[in-house]
Design an enzyme around this catalytic site. Structure first.
Site, PDB file in Angstrom:
ATOM      1  CE  LYS A 253       4.898   5.348  -1.685  1.00  0.00           C
ATOM      2  NZ  LYS A 253       4.845   6.006  -0.692  1.00  0.00           N
TER       3      LYS A 253
ATOM      4  NE  ARG B 297      -0.887   8.746   4.991  1.00  0.00           N
ATOM      5  CZ  ARG B 297      -1.075   9.821   4.293  1.00  0.00           C
ATOM      6  NH1 ARG B 297      -1.758  10.951   4.422  1.00  0.00           N
ATOM      7  NH2 ARG B 297      -0.688   9.749   2.898  1.00  0.00           N
TER       8      ARG B 297
HETATM    9  P1  AMP Z   1      -1.196   5.193  -0.038  1.00  0.00           P
HETATM   10  O1  AMP Z   1      -2.193   5.781  -0.978  1.00  0.00           O
HETATM   11  O2  AMP Z   1      -0.129   4.292  -0.445  1.00  0.00           O
HETATM   12  O3  AMP Z   1      -0.606   6.084   0.878  1.00  0.00           O
HETATM   13  O4  AMP Z   1      -2.169   4.249   1.102  1.00  0.00           O
HETATM   14  C1  AMP Z   1      -3.155   5.209   1.884  1.00  0.00           C
HETATM   15  C2  AMP Z   1      -3.403   4.069   2.905  1.00  0.00           C
HETATM   16  O5  AMP Z   1      -3.862   2.613   2.508  1.00  0.00           O
HETATM   17  C3  AMP Z   1      -2.532   3.917   3.878  1.00  0.00           C
HETATM   18  O6  AMP Z   1      -2.339   4.893   4.854  1.00  0.00           O
HETATM   19  C4  AMP Z   1      -3.055   2.558   4.553  1.00  0.00           C
HETATM   20  O7  AMP Z   1      -3.864   2.818   5.539  1.00  0.00           O
HETATM   21  C5  AMP Z   1      -3.636   1.690   3.492  1.00  0.00           C
HETATM   22  N1  AMP Z   1      -2.527   0.944   2.524  1.00  0.00           N
HETATM   23  C6  AMP Z   1      -2.148   1.226   1.404  1.00  0.00           C
HETATM   24  N2  AMP Z   1      -1.161   0.493   0.919  1.00  0.00           N
HETATM   25  C7  AMP Z   1      -0.863  -0.592   1.920  1.00  0.00           C
HETATM   26  C8  AMP Z   1       0.043  -1.834   2.315  1.00  0.00           C
HETATM   27  N3  AMP Z   1       0.527  -2.249   1.424  1.00  0.00           N
HETATM   28  N4  AMP Z   1      -0.265  -2.445   3.568  1.00  0.00           N
HETATM   29  C9  AMP Z   1      -1.201  -1.873   4.312  1.00  0.00           C
HETATM   30  N5  AMP Z   1      -1.989  -0.906   4.385  1.00  0.00           N
HETATM   31  C10 AMP Z   1      -1.833  -0.060   2.894  1.00  0.00           C
END
Ligand code: AMP
Length: 214
Positions: free
Chosen positions: A13, A171
């Protein structure tokens, strides 16, 4: 044009969002990036979410909705790419209400499909440039042999604290339990398009462009 890139961790993404920013002048809104920034700058909110993120769990809806709400106040002429948001049904409802408040709508939700084995391989091999965020992979796109980022020349590379197998397992579970219901939610609204996220970066980008230009 406002779009959501939907998919499990490691689906690509962020990589595709960065391409859309460069090619179409859209604004990337990554709640993961915003939370990592809060964590590394040691804000009260950052300290509160640090352990949750490292464990691979989702932070609470009110925190991420608040982050997105702030960003929607800014300039949005080129449209937004929501990357990693929404991740729960309440977040999806909140996004719909926020967009409506700003007199705009969602144009497409693109589900990026990648099987779990490929995700594990991608994530455990992933690193990024500390300066510009360019994504590298030990196998498929190694850091250049001169040690300089091919995008900005930066020389510092980092691995995410949550890019390890244990956290990734959590995750993925969070994704299947709380985020995958959004596929049905947006399908029912007629907004969903699904693409194969497994291919080479430019092939996936072409599939995304196909959806956006149709
Ligand atoms: P990402 O970089 O999108 O993989 O996000 C890393 C981490 O941030 C995730 O594993 C969650 O702990 C937190 N996180 C990011 N976006 C969200 C969201 N929309 N809702 C809840 N937690 C989030």
């Amino acid at each position: 044009m406002n779009i959501i890139l939907l998919g499990p961790p490691g689906a690509g993404k962020g990589t595709q969002a960065r391409k859309l920013v460069a090619e179409r002048g859209m604004v990337q809104l990554s709640t993961g990036d915003m939370l990592r920034e809060a964590k590394s700058s040691g804000t009260a909110m950052g300290n509160k979410v640090a352990a949750i993120m490292d464990a691979g769990q989702l932070v609470t809806d009110d925190i991420v909705i608040g982050l997105i709400e702030e960003k929607l106040e800014g300039d949005h002429a080129g449209g937004f790419i929501f990357d990693g948001f929404p991740r729960t049904l309440p977040q999806a409802d909140a996004l719909g209400a926020l967009l409506e408040k700003h007199g705009t709508t969602l144009d497409a939700v693109i589900e990026m499909r990648v099987d779990d084995d490929a995700l594990v391989a991608r994530i455990t091999a992933r690193s990024t440039c500390g300066a510009c965020g360019e994504v590298y992979n030990d196998q498929t796109k190694p850091i250049p042999s001169d040690g300089k980022c091919s995008n900005c020349g930066g020389t510092e590379f980092k691995r995410r604290a949550d890019d390890n197998e244990e956290s990734l397992r959590t995750r993925l579970m969070e994704y299947y339990k709380k985020t995958s219901p959004l596929i049905g939610y947006y399908y029912a609204k007629g907004d969903l398009s699904s693409i194969d996220g497994l291919g080479e970066i430019n092939v996936v980008a072409k599939a995304i462009s196909g959806v956006l230009d149709s």
